[in-house]
Design a protein around this motif. Structure first.
Motif, PDB file in Angstrom:
ATOM      1  N   ASN A   1       4.269   8.450   5.806  1.00 36.34           N
ATOM      2  CA  ASN A   1       2.926   8.942   6.110  1.00 36.34           C
ATOM      3  C   ASN A   1       1.857   7.865   6.043  1.00 36.34           C
ATOM      4  O   ASN A   1       1.154   7.633   7.009  1.00 36.34           O
ATOM      5  N   ASP A   2       1.725   7.235   4.898  1.00 36.75           N
ATOM      6  CA  ASP A   2       0.603   6.326   4.699  1.00 36.75           C
ATOM      7  C   ASP A   2       0.979   5.102   3.873  1.00 36.75           C
ATOM      8  O   ASP A   2       0.150   4.535   3.180  1.00 36.75           O
ATOM      9  N   ASP A   3       2.223   4.686   3.931  1.00 35.87           N
ATOM     10  CA  ASP A   3       2.685   3.510   3.194  1.00 35.87           C
ATOM     11  C   ASP A   3       2.911   2.356   4.155  1.00 35.87           C
ATOM     12  O   ASP A   3       3.386   2.561   5.272  1.00 35.87           O
ATOM     13  N   TRP A   4       2.579   1.160   3.717  1.00 33.56           N
ATOM     14  CA  TRP A   4       2.851  -0.036   4.500  1.00 33.56           C
ATOM     15  C   TRP A   4       2.706  -1.251   3.622  1.00 33.56           C
ATOM     16  O   TRP A   4       2.237  -1.164   2.491  1.00 33.56           O
TER      17      TRP A   4
ATOM     18  N   ASP B   1       7.038   6.389   2.490  1.00 28.87           N
ATOM     19  CA  ASP B   1       7.092   7.850   2.584  1.00 28.87           C
ATOM     20  C   ASP B   1       6.950   8.383   4.005  1.00 28.87           C
ATOM     21  O   ASP B   1       7.086   9.570   4.242  1.00 28.87           O
TER      22      ASP B   1
ATOM     23  N   ASN C   1       8.910   5.093  13.726  1.00 23.84           N
ATOM     24  CA  ASN C   1       8.929   4.392  12.444  1.00 23.84           C
ATOM     25  C   ASN C   1       8.698   2.915  12.699  1.00 23.84           C
ATOM     26  O   ASN C   1       9.579   2.222  13.218  1.00 23.84           O
TER      27      ASN C   1
ATOM     28  N   ILE D   1       0.859  -1.176   0.000  1.00 23.12           N
ATOM     29  CA  ILE D   1       0.000   0.000   0.000  1.00 23.12           C
ATOM     30  C   ILE D   1       0.895   1.225   0.000  1.00 23.12           C
ATOM     31  O   ILE D   1       1.471   1.584   1.028  1.00 23.12           O
ATOM     32  N   GLY D   2       1.079   1.811  -1.166  1.00 24.90           N
ATOM     33  CA  GLY D   2       1.821   3.062  -1.292  1.00 24.90           C
ATOM     34  C   GLY D   2       3.333   2.951  -1.396  1.00 24.90           C
ATOM     35  O   GLY D   2       3.971   3.793  -2.010  1.00 24.90           O
TER      36      GLY D   2
END
Length: 176
Positions: free
Chosen positions: A58-61, A56, A92, A37-38
C-alpha cells in the motif's frame, strides 16, 4: 519482498544494496543510501534474518537517490531478488528512478497478473515477460538495455522477454 537490488552500467557496479539490517548502499554510501518508509526487515531467500525488506503493498517503499545511475538511453542492467505474494493485487513496483514524466523514468515492476515488465514511465516503450513471478517464491529478475534499442528481461537466468526498439530518456528528477 526485495533482496539484494543491484544497478549496473556498462563499466561497473553503480549501486549495491545488500539489505544487511538497513538500506545502505555500499558502493557510493554518501550518495545513494536508501530511506525506508514503512517496509520492515525480513528473512531473505536463504532465510538470513533482517536481510530483505517486506512491503505491505500500500504505502511502503525505499527512497533512494540515483547519483551516477545511467541516464538518457545509456546501457544499463538492473537485477535483484524479489518475492511477490501470490495473492497480491495490482502492479508491484520493483524499482523506479528518474522523473515521473512521460518517457523520463525507468520502471521495473510486476504487472497485475504478475508478469515482469520494464517501461520508460508512461508505457511509451515496454518490454514484457510472458510468465508470472507472483507465486510466493523468490525469483532473480534482471532488465538489460544495450543503449542501441535492444532491451531484455530475465527471470531466474532465463530470457523472459525482449524488445528490439527500446528507447528511453531517463532524466534525474532534479532536472526540469
Amino acid at each position: 519482498y526485495a533482496d539484494n537490488v543491484k544497478v549496473l552500467r556498462h563499466d561497473g557496479l553503480m549501486a549495491y544494496y545488500p539489505f544487511s539490517g538497513n538500506a545502505m548502499e555500499i558502493i557510493n554510501p554518501a550518495d545513494n543510501n536508501g530511506t525506508v518508509i514503512g517496509a520492515v526487515l525480513a528473512a531473505d531467500r536463504v532465510n538470513d534474518a533482517n536481510a530483505s525488506y517486506e512491503f505491505d503493498g500500500n504505502d511502503d517503499w525505499i527512497a533512494i537517490n540515483h547519483n551516477g545511475f545511467p541516464m538518457g538511453n545509456a546501457a544499463r542492467t538492473i537485477s535483484g531478488w524479489v518475492k511477490l505474494d501470490a495473492n497480491a493485487t495490482g502492479d508491484n513496483t520493483i524499482l523506479f528512478y528518474g522523473q515521473n514524466t512521460q518517457n523520463r523514468g525507468l520502471l521495473l515492476r510486476a504487472d497485475g497478473p504478475g508478469n515482469l515488465e520494464a517501461n520508460s514511465w508512461g508505457d511509451d516503450k515496454e518490454v514484457d515477460s510472458s510468465s508470472s513471478i507472483k507465486d510466493g517464491n523468490w525469483h532473480h529478475v534482471a532488465f538489460t538495455s544495450d543503449g542501441n534499442h535492444s532491451a531484455r528481461l530475465y527471470i531466474d537466468g532465463a530470457l523472459a522477454g525482449c524488445l528490439s526498439d527500446w528507447v528511453t530518456d531517463t532524466q534525474s528528477e532534479l532536472q526540469a
